[in-house]
Design a protein around this motif. Structure first.
Motif, mmCIF file in Angstrom:
data_model
loop_
_atom_site.group_PDB
_atom_site.id
_atom_site.type_symbol
_atom_site.label_atom_id
_atom_site.label_comp_id
_atom_site.label_asym_id
_atom_site.label_seq_id
_atom_site.Cartn_x
_atom_site.Cartn_y
_atom_site.Cartn_z
ATOM 1 N N GLU A 98 -31.500 -29.762 12.598
ATOM 2 C CA GLU A 98 -32.089 -28.484 12.986
ATOM 3 C C GLU A 98 -32.567 -27.685 11.776
ATOM 4 N N PHE A 99 -31.823 -27.753 10.677
ATOM 5 C CA PHE A 99 -32.133 -26.914 9.531
ATOM 6 C C PHE A 99 -32.884 -27.647 8.425
ATOM 7 N N GLY A 100 -33.376 -28.851 8.723
ATOM 8 C CA GLY A 100 -34.233 -29.551 7.778
ATOM 9 C C GLY A 100 -33.522 -30.076 6.556
ATOM 10 N N ILE A 101 -32.260 -30.450 6.690
ATOM 11 C CA ILE A 101 -31.471 -30.952 5.566
ATOM 12 C C ILE A 101 -31.488 -32.479 5.591
ATOM 13 N N PRO A 102 -31.853 -33.131 4.479
ATOM 14 C CA PRO A 102 -31.949 -34.601 4.476
ATOM 15 C C PRO A 102 -30.613 -35.252 4.798
ATOM 16 N N THR A 103 -30.660 -36.271 5.666
ATOM 17 C CA THR A 103 -29.428 -36.852 6.186
ATOM 18 C C THR A 103 -28.942 -38.065 5.407
ATOM 19 N N LYS A 104 -29.729 -38.608 4.481
ATOM 20 C CA LYS A 104 -29.318 -39.819 3.765
ATOM 21 C C LYS A 104 -29.425 -39.647 2.256
ATOM 22 N N ASP A 105 -29.353 -38.398 1.793
ATOM 23 C CA ASP A 105 -29.518 -38.126 0.369
ATOM 24 C C ASP A 105 -28.587 -36.986 -0.033
ATOM 25 N N PRO A 106 -27.303 -37.303 -0.347
ATOM 26 C CA PRO A 106 -26.346 -36.246 -0.679
ATOM 27 C C PRO A 106 -26.772 -35.384 -1.865
ATOM 28 N N GLU A 107 -27.442 -35.977 -2.839
ATOM 29 C CA GLU A 107 -27.890 -35.198 -3.996
ATOM 30 C C GLU A 107 -28.935 -34.165 -3.578
ATOM 31 N N ALA A 108 -29.878 -34.578 -2.740
ATOM 32 C CA ALA A 108 -30.904 -33.641 -2.277
ATOM 33 C C ALA A 108 -30.285 -32.532 -1.424
ATOM 34 N N ALA A 109 -29.289 -32.888 -0.613
ATOM 35 C CA ALA A 109 -28.609 -31.869 0.189
ATOM 36 C C ALA A 109 -27.838 -30.906 -0.703
ATOM 37 N N ALA A 110 -27.238 -31.428 -1.781
ATOM 38 C CA ALA A 110 -26.522 -30.563 -2.723
ATOM 39 C C ALA A 110 -27.490 -29.618 -3.426
ATOM 40 N N ASP A 111 -28.694 -30.090 -3.737
ATOM 41 C CA ASP A 111 -29.694 -29.219 -4.364
ATOM 42 C C ASP A 111 -30.068 -28.054 -3.450
ATOM 43 N N ILE A 112 -30.046 -28.287 -2.136
ATOM 44 C CA ILE A 112 -30.341 -27.206 -1.193
ATOM 45 C C ILE A 112 -29.254 -26.141 -1.253
ATOM 46 N N VAL A 113 -28.006 -26.565 -1.484
ATOM 47 C CA VAL A 113 -26.917 -25.595 -1.646
ATOM 48 C C VAL A 113 -27.228 -24.652 -2.809
ATOM 49 N N VAL A 114 -27.784 -25.200 -3.896
ATOM 50 C CA VAL A 114 -28.063 -24.404 -5.086
ATOM 51 C C VAL A 114 -29.383 -23.635 -4.958
ATOM 52 N N ASP A 115 -30.422 -24.309 -4.486
ATOM 53 C CA ASP A 115 -31.775 -23.735 -4.523
ATOM 54 C C ASP A 115 -32.247 -23.169 -3.197
ATOM 55 N N GLY A 116 -31.542 -23.494 -2.088
ATOM 56 C CA GLY A 116 -32.026 -23.105 -0.769
ATOM 57 C C GLY A 116 -31.894 -21.614 -0.514
ATOM 58 N N ARG A 117 -32.446 -21.214 0.603
ATOM 59 C CA ARG A 117 -32.346 -19.804 1.002
ATOM 60 C C ARG A 117 -31.219 -19.636 2.016
ATOM 61 N N ALA A 118 -30.609 -18.473 1.983
ATOM 62 C CA ALA A 118 -29.540 -18.156 2.932
ATOM 63 C C ALA A 118 -30.178 -17.525 4.165
ATOM 64 N N ALA A 119 -30.190 -18.262 5.259
ATOM 65 C CA ALA A 119 -30.819 -17.798 6.502
ATOM 66 C C ALA A 119 -29.749 -17.364 7.492
ATOM 67 N N THR A 120 -30.009 -16.263 8.174
ATOM 68 C CA THR A 120 -29.093 -15.772 9.208
ATOM 69 C C THR A 120 -29.539 -16.311 10.555
ATOM 70 N N VAL A 121 -28.621 -16.984 11.267
ATOM 71 C CA VAL A 121 -28.941 -17.591 12.560
ATOM 72 C C VAL A 121 -27.875 -17.221 13.584
ATOM 73 N N ASP A 122 -28.209 -17.477 14.839
ATOM 74 C CA ASP A 122 -27.280 -17.205 15.934
ATOM 75 C C ASP A 122 -26.244 -18.326 16.051
ATOM 76 N N LEU A 123 -25.135 -17.990 16.696
ATOM 77 C CA LEU A 123 -24.184 -18.993 17.153
ATOM 78 C C LEU A 123 -23.942 -18.800 18.637
ATOM 79 N N GLY A 124 -23.523 -19.880 19.305
ATOM 80 C CA GLY A 124 -23.037 -19.758 20.665
ATOM 81 C C GLY A 124 -21.561 -19.398 20.650
ATOM 82 N N ARG A 125 -21.128 -18.695 21.689
ATOM 83 C CA ARG A 125 -19.732 -18.278 21.808
ATOM 84 C C ARG A 125 -19.245 -18.623 23.199
ATOM 85 N N ILE A 126 -18.123 -19.337 23.273
ATOM 86 C CA ILE A 126 -17.537 -19.737 24.554
ATOM 87 C C ILE A 126 -16.213 -19.016 24.735
#
Length: 295
Positions: A98-126
Motif C-alpha cells: 500500500e505504501f510503495g515500499i519494496p518487498t525484496k530489497d531490505p537495503e532499499a526499505a531501510a533507506d526509506i526509513v532514513v530518507d522517506g517522508r512521514a505521512a499521516t494515515v488513518d487506521l481502522g478500529r474494532i
C-alpha cells in the motif's frame, strides 16, 4: 533519524526475516542511524519490548516481517505520532504494498526509513461486544474468508499454503449465504452475504484488491459485500479480486462509511490476517491515527 528500534518477527517469511533484518540494520548503520534491535519470544513478549522502547524514546519503530507483526506494532504506535518504518519480510506484505515500499530489497526499505517522508494515515478500529479493542491497517474480513481461516487454524496437516487451500475447498463445498446485520453510520441493512470486507487500504491476502477504492487518508472505510451461493461463480470471482474488477460484478456491492456495526451469528472477525474476536463488532475509521515512513 538518529535512533530507531528494529522489531523482527523471526518466523516471518518462513524464517527469512532475520536475514532481512541483518541487511536492513547494516544499511541503517551505514546511514549513521543508532539501532536497538529486539525480537520477542512470542507476541506478548514482542509487545512488551516495543512498549519499553517507546518509554525510553525513539525516532521510529522499524518492523521487519509481515502484516502480523505490523499489526502487533500498531497496537502500541496508534495515536502516538511515533513513525512506523517497514522492512517487508512476510508472505503477504499488504501494508508495504500500500505504501510503495519494496518487498525484496531490505537495503532499499531501510533507506526509506532514513530518507522517506512521514505521512499521516488513518487506521481502522474494532470494538467487540466481548470488550476486545484492536487497531488494524489494512482490511477486516468476516464471512467466507474468516470461515476458511477458522478451518485452517483447526487443521494440523498439511503445512504451509496447501493447508489453506484445502480449507478453502472444504468451505466452498459447504458454501451458504450468511445472515448479516450491518449499520452504516446509523443506517441499518439486513442482508444475506457470502463475505464482507471493511478496508482501510485496498488489499489483503498478499495482493487481493478486495477494496480497490479504499484510501487510508479519507476518514472512511470501504466496504465490499459479496452475495453468491453458487460455488462456480464464487470460484470464477477469485481471480478478478487480484485486479480489483470484482466490484463490477452483479454479486458485489460496495459502500463507504465512517462507523459500521457488523453482526452475523457464529462468524469471527479477522483483521490484518489476525483473529480479532467474534461478531458483533463496531468497526470505524480513525483519521490520522498512524504516522508511516514512505517514499
Amino acid at each position: 533519524m538518529k535512533r530507531v528500534t528494529v522489531l523482527t518477527n523471526p518466523a516471518s517469511g518462513h524464517g527469512s526475516a532475520p536475514h532481512a533484518a541483518e541487511r536492513a540494520v547494516a544499511q541503517l548503520h551505514r546511514r549513521g542511524v543508532d539501532v536497538v534491535a529486539v525480537a520477542g519470544r512470542d507476541p506478548a513478549h514482542a509487545r512488551q519490548l516495543v512498549e519499553g522502547a517507546l518509554e525510553r524514546g525513539m525516532d521510529a519503530l522499524v518492523v521487519v516481517g509481515g502484516d502480523g507483526i505490523i499489526s502487533l506494532a500498531l497496537q502500541v504506535l496508534a495515536t502516538t505520532g511515533i513513525p512506523l518504518g517497514i522492512i517487508p519480510a512476510g508472505t503477504g506484505n499488504d501494508h508495504a504494498r500500500e505504501f510503495g515500499i519494496p518487498t525484496k530489497d531490505p537495503e532499499a526499505a531501510a533507506d526509506i526509513v532514513v530518507d522517506g517522508r512521514a505521512a499521516t494515515v488513518d487506521l481502522g478500529r474494532i470494538v467487540g461486544a466481548d470488550g476486545t479493542q484492536r487497531w488494524f491497517g489494512t482490511v477486516m474480513a468476516a464471512g467466507f474468508d474468516s470461515l476458511v481461516t477458522d478451518r485452517t487454524n483447526r487443521m494440523r496437516w498439511p503445512h504451509g499454503r496447501m493447508r489453506y487451500n484445502l480449507a478453502m475447498v472444504a468451505e466452498i463445498s459447504a458454501l451458504r449465504l450468511l445472515p448479516f446485520r450491518l449499520i452504516f453510520d446509523g443506517v441499518e441493512v439486513q442482508t444475506d452475504l457470502t463475505l464482507a470486507a471493511f478496508g482501510n487500504t485496498r488489499s489483503y491476502g498478499g495482493g487481493m484488491r478486495i477494496c480497490p477504492g479504499a484510501d487510508p487518508t479519507d476518514g472512511l472505510l470501504d466496504v465490499t459485500m459479496v452475495a453468491s451461493a453458487s460455488r462456480t461463480r464464487l470460484i470464477r470471482l477469485f481471480p478478478t479480486v487480484f485486479r480489483g474488477t470484482h466490484v463490477d460484478l452483479d454479486e458485489v456491492q460496495t459502500r463507504r462509511a465512517r462507523v459500521i456495526t457488523v453482526d452475523c451469528p457464529g462468524i469471527n472477525a479477522y483483521a490484518d490476517g489476525e483473529f480479532v474476536c467474534p461478531l458483533p463488532v463496531e468497526v470505524s475509521a480513525v483519521p490520522g491515527a498512524l504516522t508511516v515512513l514512505r517514499p
